[in-house]
Scaffold this motif. Structure first.
Motif, mmCIF file in Angstrom:
data_model
loop_
_atom_site.group_PDB
_atom_site.id
_atom_site.type_symbol
_atom_site.label_atom_id
_atom_site.label_comp_id
_atom_site.label_asym_id
_atom_site.label_seq_id
_atom_site.Cartn_x
_atom_site.Cartn_y
_atom_site.Cartn_z
ATOM 1 N N ALA A 1 6.750 -1.656 2.145
ATOM 2 C CA ALA A 1 7.326 -2.754 1.353
ATOM 3 C C ALA A 1 6.181 -3.621 0.844
ATOM 4 O O ALA A 1 5.013 -3.371 1.136
ATOM 5 N N PHE A 2 6.530 -4.635 0.067
ATOM 6 C CA PHE A 2 5.566 -5.678 -0.242
ATOM 7 C C PHE A 2 5.488 -6.608 0.971
ATOM 8 O O PHE A 2 6.481 -6.814 1.670
ATOM 9 N N THR B 1 0.838 -1.204 0.000
ATOM 10 C CA THR B 1 0.000 0.000 0.000
ATOM 11 C C THR B 1 0.868 1.248 0.000
ATOM 12 O O THR B 1 0.377 2.349 0.213
ATOM 13 N N CYS B 2 2.161 1.053 -0.237
ATOM 14 C CA CYS B 2 3.111 2.162 -0.223
ATOM 15 C C CYS B 2 2.912 3.034 -1.460
ATOM 16 O O CYS B 2 2.727 2.520 -2.567
ATOM 17 N N GLY B 3 2.989 4.330 -1.275
ATOM 18 C CA GLY B 3 2.774 5.242 -2.388
ATOM 19 C C GLY B 3 4.006 5.505 -3.223
ATOM 20 O O GLY B 3 3.949 6.278 -4.183
ATOM 21 N N LYS B 4 5.133 4.872 -2.878
ATOM 22 C CA LYS B 4 6.353 5.054 -3.650
ATOM 23 C C LYS B 4 6.920 3.687 -4.039
ATOM 24 O O LYS B 4 6.568 2.671 -3.435
ATOM 25 N N PRO B 5 7.790 3.617 -5.039
ATOM 26 C CA PRO B 5 8.341 2.329 -5.455
ATOM 27 C C PRO B 5 9.122 1.650 -4.327
ATOM 28 O O PRO B 5 9.898 2.297 -3.618
ATOM 29 N N VAL B 6 8.887 0.372 -4.141
ATOM 30 C CA VAL B 6 9.611 -0.413 -3.133
ATOM 31 C C VAL B 6 10.082 -1.709 -3.783
ATOM 32 O O VAL B 6 9.483 -2.185 -4.744
ATOM 33 N N ASN B 7 11.158 -2.262 -3.249
ATOM 34 C CA ASN B 7 11.742 -3.429 -3.893
ATOM 35 C C ASN B 7 12.129 -4.497 -2.873
ATOM 36 O O ASN B 7 13.221 -5.032 -2.902
ATOM 37 N N PHE C 1 -0.226 -6.026 7.019
ATOM 38 C CA PHE C 1 -0.812 -4.702 6.782
ATOM 39 C C PHE C 1 0.170 -3.605 7.177
ATOM 40 O O PHE C 1 0.356 -2.623 6.445
ATOM 41 N N ARG C 2 0.792 -3.768 8.350
ATOM 42 C CA ARG C 2 1.747 -2.754 8.801
ATOM 43 C C ARG C 2 2.955 -2.678 7.861
ATOM 44 O O ARG C 2 3.418 -1.595 7.496
ATOM 45 N N VAL C 3 3.482 -3.833 7.463
ATOM 46 C CA VAL C 3 4.643 -3.891 6.575
ATOM 47 C C VAL C 3 4.323 -3.279 5.220
ATOM 48 O O VAL C 3 5.169 -2.634 4.591
ATOM 49 N N SER C 4 3.078 -3.467 4.759
ATOM 50 C CA SER C 4 2.721 -3.045 3.397
ATOM 51 C C SER C 4 2.852 -1.548 3.183
ATOM 52 O O SER C 4 2.877 -1.082 2.047
ATOM 53 N N ARG C 5 2.948 -0.778 4.262
ATOM 54 C CA ARG C 5 3.096 0.673 4.121
ATOM 55 C C ARG C 5 4.471 1.075 3.607
ATOM 56 O O ARG C 5 4.654 2.191 3.120
ATOM 57 N N VAL D 1 13.854 -1.059 10.085
ATOM 58 C CA VAL D 1 14.197 -2.480 10.210
ATOM 59 C C VAL D 1 14.094 -3.177 8.851
ATOM 60 O O VAL D 1 14.969 -3.941 8.458
ATOM 61 N N ILE D 2 13.038 -2.848 8.121
ATOM 62 C CA ILE D 2 12.813 -3.513 6.826
ATOM 63 C C ILE D 2 13.906 -3.157 5.819
ATOM 64 O O ILE D 2 14.421 -4.029 5.108
ATOM 65 N N HIS D 3 14.268 -1.883 5.770
ATOM 66 C CA HIS D 3 15.203 -1.427 4.731
ATOM 67 C C HIS D 3 16.591 -1.113 5.273
ATOM 68 O O HIS D 3 17.461 -0.671 4.518
ATOM 69 N N GLY D 4 16.786 -1.345 6.572
ATOM 70 C CA GLY D 4 18.086 -1.028 7.167
ATOM 71 C C GLY D 4 19.180 -2.000 6.797
ATOM 72 O O GLY D 4 18.959 -3.052 6.256
#
Length: 277
Positions: free
Chosen positions: A200-201, A176-182, A194-198, A274-277
């Motif tokens: 990342a996938f 549900t992120c409004g910017k590109p994520v990978n 749901f929380r992660v989807s903000r 944590v997700i992208h660190g």
């Protein structure tokens, strides 16, 4: 039949499918006290352990008619719908038993549970949440693009399973992120997803079972993967490590093993770090 302190016969109606684990109430009821973990292993063996009292239970097929029946004739998707009086998926958009009341009129238990997990009022609508007869909370699952294939139902009632899965329990990676994520984060439950989807996938397992179908859904995306289960006991941590080992030879994979669940982060920025660190 072999038996330890817990009589697992009393929980036979909630037994998970082979290779899966559910948690329910044993020592005491109430919010966050469903600490009896019941796992169905191969060959009809069912084991249980209560993280409140430390008692365990074990059942096998020998001399046990109920387990013989379960192992030879697994529960079908139709059985789940009938058992809990859930309308078929084809009626999701038209059966009036599926209700979408305003947030203030939803059951208090749901509102508290929803907000305590870092979700907001608008998320109820954006994630397509409905309530069956104004009571059981149903979250749509889509293993195929824009197609309802299953339901994750949260009863929030004692003497019922923590989650009821009706139909296909798989959910394809979503964001549900409004910017590109990978990056794809594998979570144990849909609320953490749901929380992660903000940021990342996210792909919830709805448990800890991980199979070929999950790999198929992940590899369609061709993105780096982070394995992040709830890590609240050693069995789950071992499961996370097994998933990491299975994926690391196929795609870039990392793992998070701290005892912190995505849904329990207060600030989204901390979760994103944590997700992208």
């Amino acid at each position: 039949m072999t038996r330890h302190s817990i009589n697992l016969r009393e929980y036979v109606d909630t037994f998970p499918e082979e290779g899966e684990t559910i948690n329910t109430y044993h020592w005491k009821s109430g919010a966050n006290n469903d600490r009896l973990y019941i796992t169905r292993k191969s060959g009809g063996v069912v084991v249980g352990f209560c993280h409140h009292c430390g008692e365990s239970g074990y059942l096998n097929e020998e001399g046990q008619t109920t387990l013989n029946t379960l192992s030879k004739k697994p529960k079908s998707k139709k059985d789940t719908f009938q058992k809990f009086n859930i309308p078929p998926l084809s009626e999701w958009g038209k059966n009036t038993r599926w209700e979408t009341p305003v947030f203030a009129k939803l059951p208090e238990k749901f509102r508290r549970w929803w907000l305590e997990n870092g979700l907001n009022v608008a998320d109820v609508k954006s994630f397509g949440i409905k309530h069956l007869d104004g009571n059981l909370t149903a979250i749509p699952l889509c293993s195929e693009p824009e197609k309802l294939t299953g339901l994750a139902i949260r009863p929030l009632r004692e003497k019922l399973p923590k989650w009821i899965l009706a139909g296909d329990k798989y959910q394809a990676p979503f964001t549900t992120c409004g910017k590109p994520v990978n990056k794809i984060v594998i979570t144990e439950d849909i609320v953490s997803a749901f929380r992660v989807s903000r940021s990342a996938f996210a792909m919830p397992l709805m448990g800890t079972h991980f199979g070929d179908r999950h790999i198929e859904l992940l590899l369609k995306e061709n993105r780096p993967i982070l394995v992040w289960l709830d890590n609240d006991n050693m069995e789950v941590i071992h499961k996370a490590k097994d998933i990491f080992a299975r994926l690391s030879g196929l795609v870039e994979t990392s793992i998070f093993l701290e005892n912190q669940e995505p849904k329990h982060f207060i600030h989204n920025k901390d979760l994103e770090d944590v997700i992208h660190g």
